[in-house]
Design a protein around this motif. Structure first.
Motif, PDB file in Angstrom:
ATOM      1  N   SER A 118       0.843  -1.195   0.000  1.00  0.00           N
ATOM      2  CA  SER A 118       0.000   0.000   0.000  1.00  0.00           C
ATOM      3  C   SER A 118       0.880   1.247   0.000  1.00  0.00           C
ATOM      4  O   SER A 118       2.027   1.226   0.456  1.00  0.00           O
ATOM      5  CB  SER A 118      -0.936  -0.001   1.217  1.00  0.00           C
ATOM      6  OG  SER A 118      -0.194   0.091   2.418  1.00  0.00           O
ATOM      7  N   LYS A 119       0.319   2.317  -0.501  1.00  0.00           N
ATOM      8  CA  LYS A 119       0.994   3.613  -0.522  1.00  0.00           C
ATOM      9  C   LYS A 119      -0.011   4.668  -0.079  1.00  0.00           C
ATOM     10  O   LYS A 119      -1.117   4.743  -0.635  1.00  0.00           O
ATOM     11  CB  LYS A 119       1.521   3.928  -1.912  1.00  0.00           C
ATOM     12  CG  LYS A 119       2.310   5.232  -1.973  1.00  0.00           C
ATOM     13  CD  LYS A 119       2.900   5.431  -3.366  1.00  0.00           C
ATOM     14  CE  LYS A 119       3.730   6.703  -3.417  1.00  0.00           C
ATOM     15  NZ  LYS A 119       4.349   6.911  -4.749  1.00  0.00           N
ATOM     16  N   THR A 120       0.391   5.459   0.896  1.00  0.00           N
ATOM     17  CA  THR A 120      -0.508   6.464   1.464  1.00  0.00           C
ATOM     18  C   THR A 120       0.153   7.845   1.394  1.00  0.00           C
ATOM     19  O   THR A 120       1.331   7.995   1.763  1.00  0.00           O
ATOM     20  CB  THR A 120      -0.837   6.126   2.927  1.00  0.00           C
ATOM     21  OG1 THR A 120      -1.379   4.813   2.998  1.00  0.00           O
ATOM     22  CG2 THR A 120      -1.853   7.119   3.495  1.00  0.00           C
ATOM     23  N   ALA A 143       4.371  -9.923   3.438  1.00  0.00           N
ATOM     24  CA  ALA A 143       4.114 -11.256   2.873  1.00  0.00           C
ATOM     25  C   ALA A 143       3.990 -12.231   4.027  1.00  0.00           C
ATOM     26  O   ALA A 143       4.758 -12.165   5.000  1.00  0.00           O
ATOM     27  CB  ALA A 143       5.230 -11.678   1.928  1.00  0.00           C
ATOM     28  N   ASN A 144       3.000 -13.139   3.940  1.00  0.00           N
ATOM     29  CA  ASN A 144       2.759 -14.117   4.997  1.00  0.00           C
ATOM     30  C   ASN A 144       2.483 -15.478   4.391  1.00  0.00           C
ATOM     31  O   ASN A 144       1.822 -15.594   3.345  1.00  0.00           O
ATOM     32  CB  ASN A 144       1.563 -13.698   5.855  1.00  0.00           C
ATOM     33  CG  ASN A 144       1.832 -12.450   6.662  1.00  0.00           C
ATOM     34  OD1 ASN A 144       2.464 -12.507   7.708  1.00  0.00           O
ATOM     35  ND2 ASN A 144       1.346 -11.312   6.161  1.00  0.00           N
ATOM     36  N   PHE A 145       2.987 -16.476   5.065  1.00  0.00           N
ATOM     37  CA  PHE A 145       2.742 -17.864   4.655  1.00  0.00           C
ATOM     38  C   PHE A 145       2.401 -18.638   5.923  1.00  0.00           C
ATOM     39  O   PHE A 145       3.277 -19.099   6.650  1.00  0.00           O
ATOM     40  CB  PHE A 145       3.975 -18.450   3.955  1.00  0.00           C
ATOM     41  CG  PHE A 145       3.749 -19.826   3.413  1.00  0.00           C
ATOM     42  CD1 PHE A 145       2.794 -20.053   2.434  1.00  0.00           C
ATOM     43  CD2 PHE A 145       4.491 -20.901   3.887  1.00  0.00           C
ATOM     44  CE1 PHE A 145       2.585 -21.325   1.930  1.00  0.00           C
ATOM     45  CE2 PHE A 145       4.290 -22.174   3.382  1.00  0.00           C
ATOM     46  CZ  PHE A 145       3.327 -22.390   2.403  1.00  0.00           C
ATOM     47  N   ASP A 146       1.099 -18.757   6.188  1.00  0.00           N
ATOM     48  CA  ASP A 146       0.616 -19.420   7.388  1.00  0.00           C
ATOM     49  C   ASP A 146      -0.003 -20.763   6.998  1.00  0.00           C
ATOM     50  O   ASP A 146      -0.909 -20.822   6.143  1.00  0.00           O
ATOM     51  CB  ASP A 146      -0.423 -18.560   8.107  1.00  0.00           C
ATOM     52  CG  ASP A 146       0.171 -17.236   8.563  1.00  0.00           C
ATOM     53  OD1 ASP A 146       1.320 -17.244   9.034  1.00  0.00           O
ATOM     54  OD2 ASP A 146      -0.513 -16.199   8.431  1.00  0.00           O
ATOM     55  N   TRP A 333       6.923 -11.464   6.618  1.00  0.00           N
ATOM     56  CA  TRP A 333       7.922 -10.423   6.321  1.00  0.00           C
ATOM     57  C   TRP A 333       7.172  -9.127   6.080  1.00  0.00           C
ATOM     58  O   TRP A 333       6.100  -9.120   5.451  1.00  0.00           O
ATOM     59  CB  TRP A 333       8.744 -10.802   5.103  1.00  0.00           C
ATOM     60  CG  TRP A 333       9.652  -9.708   4.615  1.00  0.00           C
ATOM     61  CD1 TRP A 333      10.909  -9.434   5.033  1.00  0.00           C
ATOM     62  CD2 TRP A 333       9.349  -8.750   3.596  1.00  0.00           C
ATOM     63  NE1 TRP A 333      11.430  -8.371   4.354  1.00  0.00           N
ATOM     64  CE2 TRP A 333      10.475  -7.922   3.456  1.00  0.00           C
ATOM     65  CE3 TRP A 333       8.234  -8.506   2.805  1.00  0.00           C
ATOM     66  CZ2 TRP A 333      10.518  -6.873   2.549  1.00  0.00           C
ATOM     67  CZ3 TRP A 333       8.272  -7.463   1.901  1.00  0.00           C
ATOM     68  CH2 TRP A 333       9.420  -6.655   1.777  1.00  0.00           C
ATOM     69  N   SER A 334       7.702  -8.031   6.611  1.00  0.00           N
ATOM     70  CA  SER A 334       7.033  -6.749   6.415  1.00  0.00           C
ATOM     71  C   SER A 334       8.074  -5.637   6.299  1.00  0.00           C
ATOM     72  O   SER A 334       9.182  -5.740   6.844  1.00  0.00           O
ATOM     73  CB  SER A 334       6.073  -6.451   7.575  1.00  0.00           C
ATOM     74  OG  SER A 334       6.794  -6.329   8.797  1.00  0.00           O
ATOM     75  N   LYS A 335       7.707  -4.594   5.596  1.00  0.00           N
ATOM     76  CA  LYS A 335       8.557  -3.422   5.427  1.00  0.00           C
ATOM     77  C   LYS A 335       7.668  -2.197   5.372  1.00  0.00           C
ATOM     78  O   LYS A 335       6.623  -2.211   4.700  1.00  0.00           O
ATOM     79  CB  LYS A 335       9.378  -3.540   4.144  1.00  0.00           C
ATOM     80  CG  LYS A 335      10.290  -2.339   3.903  1.00  0.00           C
ATOM     81  CD  LYS A 335      11.078  -2.500   2.602  1.00  0.00           C
ATOM     82  CE  LYS A 335      11.979  -1.297   2.355  1.00  0.00           C
ATOM     83  NZ  LYS A 335      12.762  -1.422   1.110  1.00  0.00           N
ATOM     84  N   THR A 358      12.310  -2.770   8.344  1.00  0.00           N
ATOM     85  CA  THR A 358      12.068  -4.112   7.777  1.00  0.00           C
ATOM     86  C   THR A 358      12.126  -5.127   8.904  1.00  0.00           C
ATOM     87  O   THR A 358      13.030  -5.085   9.749  1.00  0.00           O
ATOM     88  CB  THR A 358      13.116  -4.460   6.713  1.00  0.00           C
ATOM     89  OG1 THR A 358      13.091  -3.460   5.700  1.00  0.00           O
ATOM     90  CG2 THR A 358      12.830  -5.812   6.089  1.00  0.00           C
ATOM     91  N   SER A 359      11.164  -6.035   8.918  1.00  0.00           N
ATOM     92  CA  SER A 359      11.125  -7.043   9.981  1.00  0.00           C
ATOM     93  C   SER A 359      10.616  -8.364   9.415  1.00  0.00           C
ATOM     94  O   SER A 359       9.958  -8.408   8.370  1.00  0.00           O
ATOM     95  CB  SER A 359      10.214  -6.588  11.128  1.00  0.00           C
ATOM     96  OG  SER A 359       8.874  -6.487  10.689  1.00  0.00           O
TER      97      SER A 359
END
Length: 505
Positions: A118-120, A143-146, A333-335, A358-359
């Protein structure tokens, strides 16, 4: 990057959950619906006369026992190109594809890899007091892989796999049954066409004889030896026989076109399918025992597979009462990029304006599901599936009894047809001799036209009856081969078919 281990949230009451789990186990242990036992008893032997001891391969490809290359070629062409054969193959391929997808769902979690971005854009319209709020563009990515993986503690996956395999086995036996029925239909249509060809040949011969009788009677009438009415009667008989020729010619053409369509040669001209005006004796039927039907008949094998599948679904419904334990591992993963106030470095340069974080994270958890409030609904599902299983058992019994009845009736009727052919063959030979003598006497003026025509009518009726009996005997032999489970090899697997035995565990 950071890694964190997230534990499942503690249960509200461990004692209560344990009690419910034990209750579910106890209920599932008590709920075990008795499986139906189909009655597949058969008499020790058929009431029909015992057949001939022939190799098993003869029953697998029974059409070769007729020693008719044209029949063999037509059936083999039909099994490869006929619409019914291609439809049966497509249905089997569909069943294989469905099984492949179902097996993958059993062993491979259908968990998607999800992503978002997303961009705000933020504009500061008013700011009062001390504030570090900065307007501008903010960006976020993730991104998630559950995964959710059920531990097969009670054998649900194994039971589901058996149901899937039995469904494919039923589809395979349906495929074999369709091909066996197609081979029998081609043979019966072929012998029907040959019977029409014999009748057409007889009708043409009758027309020729009636033409000669008309000529003789016309000459005698002109000479005053007989009344002119006898010549008119002979001409009427000739016209009737010619009309019969036209009728049989049309029937034979239609039968040949029908046979071409049946074998998958519908666009070929009728002339490409010659039909001999001969009917051979029916071949001997193999000596088999009623119990062999349980392995040889595709419809019985299909009914058995469907019963096993229904019983497997009943087991799955019973296992639904037990708790479900799922492992829920996952990675993410998130940024995030957000605007920031610029600052001046020691060198006097201006930098900043953006801050980026980044985490990454991973989780390992588990959850348990106990169908406490769903128990009444699950018990109703068990009752419904039990009723369906009972229906499958009854259908299996009916398939066995029907197969036995068809086999015995076909063999009894074939034996009667063969005796009928022997009697009619002798009667036709006597009628032919009587007609030959009467025609010779009429030519010499010793008998009248009425006696000659009566002897001819008797002979032609005998030939028509004999032709019909031979045709019926050949078609009955085909019916008997089919009823005994001929037309396929029970021990040979279809290519790419992985199911060899039907499991009802």
């Amino acid at each position: 990057m950071t890694g964190e281990r997230q534990r499942p949230r503690p249960f509200r009451s461990g004692a209560s959950i344990l009690a419910l789990s034990l209750a579910g186990l106890a209920l599932a242990g008590c709920v075990h619906t008795p499986r139906p036992t189909p009655d597949t008893r058969l008499p020790a032997a058929y009431a029909a006369p015992a057949g001939a001891a022939l190799p098993q391969a003869t029953l697998d490809r029974w059409w070769t026992s007729f020693n008719d290359p044209q029949l063999t070629a037509l059936i083999e062409t039909a099994l490869e190109k006929a619409p019914d054969a291609r439809t049966a193959t497509a249905k089997l391929e569909e069943a294989r594809a469905v099984r492949k997808g179902q097996v993958r769902q059993l062993y491979i979690p259908s968990t998607p890899l999800t992503g978002k971005a997303s961009k705000t854009h933020t504009d500061i319209l008013d700011s009062k007091g001390a504030s570090f709020t900065q307007g501008g563009d903010s960006e976020s990515y993730g991104a998630n892989f559950d995964v959710s993986w059920e531990l097969d503690l009670w054998g649900r996956r194994r039971a589901a796999r058996q149901v899937v395999d039995n469904d494919l086995a039923a589809a395979r036996f349906n495929y074999e049954g369709a091909r066996a029925a197609l081979a029998a239909s081609v043979a019966q249509s072929y012998f029907d066409a040959r019977g029409l060809a014999v009748q057409l040949d007889d009708a043409q011969e009758t027309a020729r004889i009636n033409g000669e009788l008309r000529e003789f009677s016309t000459k005698k009438a002109k000479a005053g030896l007989i009344a002119s009415s006898e010549a008119d009667r002979a001409a009427a008989d000739e016209a009737q026989s010619l009309a019969q020729v036209e009728n049989l010619q049309g029937q034979l053409t239609a039968a040949r076109r029908t046979l071409l369509i049946l074998v998958g040669r519908g666009i070929d001209p009728v002339a490409s399918l010659p039909v001999d005006a001969t009917l051979d004796a029916a071949p001997p039927i193999p000596a088999t025992l009623p119990d062999a039907l349980l392995a040889r008949r595709p419809d019985i094998r299909e009914a058995q597979a469907r019963l096993a599948s229904a019983a497997g679904n009943l087991k799955i419904n019973e296992l639904a009462l037990l708790p479900t334990l799922n492992l829920t591992p996952g990675v993410g993963w998130s940024k995030s990029v957000s605007p920031a106030f610029p600052f001046i470095t020691e060198s006097g340069a201006t930098t900043g304006g953006k801050t980026s974080t980044t985490s990454s994270a991973w989780t390992l958890g588990a959850n348990i599901s106990i169908p406490v409030l769903n128990i009444p609904s699950l018990l109703a599902d068990i009752d419904a599936q039990n009723a369906r299983t009972q229906q499958a058992a009854i259908a299996y019994e009916k398939a066995v009894q029907t197969a036995y009845g068809e086999a015995e009736n076909a063999m009894v009727q074939l034996a009667a047809d063969q005796r009928r052919v022997a009697l009619l063959t002798d009667g036709e030979a006597r009628a032919q001799r009587a007609y030959a003598a009467g025609r010779k006497g009429y030519t010499l003026g010793l008998t009248d036209l009425t006696s000659t025509l009566q002897s001819e009518m008797t002979w032609r009726a005998s030939r028509t009856a004999l032709t019909g009996a031979k045709t019926q005997a050949l078609q009955r032999a085909v019916q008997a081969y089919k009823a005994l489970g001929g037309g396929w090899a029970p021990d040979a697997l279809v290519p790419q078919d992985q199911t060899q035995q039907v499991s009802s565990k």
